[in-house]
Design an enzyme around this catalytic site. Structure first.
Site, short mmCIF file in Angstrom:
data_model
loop_
_atom_site.label_atom_id
_atom_site.label_comp_id
_atom_site.label_asym_id
_atom_site.label_seq_id
_atom_site.Cartn_x
_atom_site.Cartn_y
_atom_site.Cartn_z
N LYS A 172 -4.00 -35.67 20.25
CA LYS A 172 -2.71 -35.07 20.59
C LYS A 172 -2.15 -34.46 19.30
O LYS A 172 -1.53 -35.14 18.50
CB LYS A 172 -1.75 -36.15 21.11
CG LYS A 172 -0.70 -35.68 22.12
CD LYS A 172 0.26 -34.67 21.59
CE LYS A 172 1.19 -35.27 20.53
NZ LYS A 172 2.07 -34.18 19.97
N GLY A 225 2.04 -39.29 10.64
CA GLY A 225 3.34 -38.66 10.91
C GLY A 225 4.43 -39.42 10.19
O GLY A 225 4.19 -40.08 9.17
N THR A 227 7.47 -42.08 9.28
CA THR A 227 7.57 -43.55 9.29
C THR A 227 8.32 -44.03 10.52
O THR A 227 7.93 -45.01 11.17
CB THR A 227 8.25 -44.02 8.00
OG1 THR A 227 7.38 -43.71 6.90
CG2 THR A 227 8.56 -45.50 8.01
N THR A 229 8.56 -42.60 13.46
CA THR A 229 7.68 -42.47 14.63
C THR A 229 6.55 -43.49 14.56
O THR A 229 6.17 -44.08 15.57
CB THR A 229 7.10 -41.05 14.69
OG1 THR A 229 8.16 -40.12 14.57
CG2 THR A 229 6.35 -40.82 15.99
N GLU A 247 -0.72 -43.53 9.01
CA GLU A 247 -0.52 -42.81 7.75
C GLU A 247 0.84 -42.15 7.84
O GLU A 247 1.02 -41.21 8.63
CB GLU A 247 -1.62 -41.78 7.55
CG GLU A 247 -2.96 -42.42 7.23
CD GLU A 247 -4.04 -41.37 7.02
OE1 GLU A 247 -5.19 -41.68 7.23
OE2 GLU A 247 -3.69 -40.22 6.65
N CYS A 281 2.54 -35.14 2.59
CA CYS A 281 3.01 -36.52 2.37
C CYS A 281 2.67 -37.01 0.98
O CYS A 281 3.23 -37.99 0.51
CB CYS A 281 2.40 -37.43 3.42
SG CYS A 281 0.62 -37.39 3.39
N GLU A 378 12.55 -39.65 2.24
CA GLU A 378 11.58 -38.56 2.25
C GLU A 378 12.25 -37.28 2.75
O GLU A 378 12.82 -37.27 3.83
CB GLU A 378 10.39 -38.89 3.15
CG GLU A 378 9.28 -37.85 3.07
CD GLU A 378 8.11 -38.16 3.97
OE1 GLU A 378 8.33 -38.55 5.13
OE2 GLU A 378 6.96 -37.99 3.53
#
Ligand code: TXE
Length: 475
Positions: A172, A225, A227, A229, A247, A281, A378
């Site tokens: 996805k 994606g 943190t 989520t 990750e 990231c 972030e």
């Protein structure tokens, strides 16, 4: 352009016939219509993956390897087209897509297609009377969820090892950057990968992504994606005891000691700060500089930042393209306003570019302490802070002062200091006098809020079952 889901080797519309708009970051115009898939579409894909699993898992690794190497070759042959697609979809400069994203996708398929031929496992002879050996096997259907910042690169980082290990998969991709995933599906057909081995379902994360995480026939989730989520994905997967790798975000420190090669530190730090508009990231968004060279570094870094060419991602000369979306641009500019409210100074950049699309001048902020939100959260945009430090221990404390722990960079010519500092940093990857040098044989992942699990590495054990131990009586 209207995209389709890729299920059982064919392109099919979403069952509900619902679509969402894929917006081009450089223009703000609709680029494509993307399936707004739901749990029924995910279930169709899982059923196809389930039907294809026995034959794919039973296929000799050498045969799987050949098919994945063919796919790598086709990606490489279509590099320019894929780079242009990626650039239009993500907003990054086409030269960066040509240099980073697509070649890394080729490397991912090539690496895992060959690594699987050398997968080893352990065996132990117990005093001559028993043989114990471990057996790791394909786990089944891998649920792969990838983000928008390095679309094909990070999608291939999941698909390649999952398939190499003998799993089938349902991927996805991010709804913000679906184009290269669609093209990858087409190339997988040309490569001869059997129907149902690779399935791609497009759509919103909270709908199609969540349905994939919830699906009872998907025992493994690999997620990259944010943190926030990632925590939702974990909350869904954990009670179902699914194998999980997350990750997540980063807020990576870039430590520059006085004995660093200043020219090298400046030029590499420009890349680690602003490549992909800072939407990687692994970007080093918090720069800490030993006080004695702080002014010299700041002067050179700001001058180099001002040289960066912001503009049309289709122009190979462009260094800084468009941010992914209007919402993300708003998020990033919100942090610039916050930086000034917290007492910081924007020494260069930070203004929106007066043109269609979501463009922002790369920004350098000084005068903020580690406990400010701008140094804690972030931002994921072309925004860095530069802060002086005095002692080595201060640098380490500053570096470790956030909830994140994905990567770090250390600039020093003192080898003992490099190893000493690296061992004390909360990070999954530490680069010394370099950045983004990747060796796929080593595991990759973060600590703290940057995630759990490790992907990559010769065995990429994440995509196998947990080892069985088999004990055979010998005498
Ligand atoms: O990530 P999301 P986004 C960070 C960065 C960025 C933030 C948000 O801070 O600002 O994440 O970026 C799917 N169940 N990184 O919006 O929302 C979603 O459709 C299942 C760091 O891209 O996490 C997409 O495919 N899936 C990161 C994927 O998850 C869900 C790179 C990522 O979306 C879901 C990108 C749900 N409930 C962003 N909600 C890195 N570590 O590289 C969304 N998704």
């Amino acid at each position: 352009m209207r995209l389709a889901n890729f299920i059982n080797g064919t392109f099919v519309p979403p069952r509900a016939n619902a679509y969402l708009d894929d917006v081009e970051p450089a223009t703000g115009e609709v680029l494509a219509h993307v399936p707004d898939s739901d749990s029924q579409d995910v279930d169709d894909a899982v059923r196809a993956a389930k039907a294809a699993f026995p034959a794919w898992a039973a296929m000799h690794a050498e045969q799987r390897s050949r098919l994945l190497l063919k796919l790598a070759e086709l990606i490489e042959q279509n590099l320019d087209e894929l780079a242009q697609l990626e650039s239009r979809d993500n907003g990054k400069s086409v030269s960066l897509a040509r240099r980073l994203d697509i070649p890394r996708a080729v490397a991912n398929f090539r690496f895992f297609a060959t690594a699987i031929l050398h997968h080893a496992s352990e065996a132990h002879i117990a005093d001559g009377h028993a043989l114990n050996y471990t057996l790791r096997q394909p786990i089944g259907i891998a649920g792969l969820i990838s983000p928008w910042n390095l679309p094909l690169y990070l999608l291939s980082w999941k698909i390649a090892p999952a398939l190499a290990c003998g799993n089938t998969c349902v991927a996805k991709p991010s709804e913000l950057t679906p184009l290269t995933a669609q093209r990858l599906a087409e190339l997988s057909l040309d490569a001869g990968i059997p129907p149902g081995v690779l399935n791609i379902v497009h759509g919103y994360g909270a709908k199609a992504g969540a349905a994939l995480c919830e699906h009872p026939d998907v025992p493994l989730i690999s997620f990259t994606g944010g943190t926030v989520t990632g925590a939702k994905v974990a909350a869904t997967a954990a009670p179902k005891f699914k194998k999980l790798s997350l990750e997540l975000g980063g807020k990576n420190p870039n430590l520059i000691f006085a004995d660093a090669d200043l020219d090298e530190a400046v030029s590499t730090s420009i890349r680690s700060s602003f490549w992909n508009q800072g939407e990687i990231c692994l970007c080093g968004s918090r720069i800490f500089v030993e006080r004695s060279i702080y002014d010299a570094f700041l002067e050179r870094f700001v001058a180099a930042t001002k040289q960066l060419r912001i503009g049309d991602p289709a122009d190979p000369q462009t260094d800084v393209g468009a941010l992914i979306s209007a919402a993300h641009l708003e998020k990033v500019t919100g942090y610039l306003r916050l930086a000034e409210e917290e007492g910081g100074t924007i020494v260069t950049g930070g203004k929106r570019v007066d043109r269609p699309g979501f463009f922002l001048e790369p920004a350098v902020i000084t005068g903020l302490g580690c406990d400010c939100r701008v140094l804690q959260e972030e931002i994921f945009g072309p925004v860095v802070t530069i802060t002086p430090f005095d002692a080595e221990d201060d640098a380490i404390a500053f570096a470790n002062s956030t909830r994140y722990g994905l990567s770090a960079t250390v600039w020093t010519r003192d080898l003992q200091r490099a190893h000493r500092v690296a061992a004390k940093l909360d990070a999954g990857t530490i680069w010394i006098n370099c950045w983004l040098l990747r060796d796929l044989r080593v595991p990759f992942g973060g600590v703290k809020d940057s995630g759990v699990g490790r992907e990559g590495g010769v065995d990429s054990l994440h995509f196998f079952t947990e080892p069985k131990n088999i004990c055979v009586k010998l005498s």
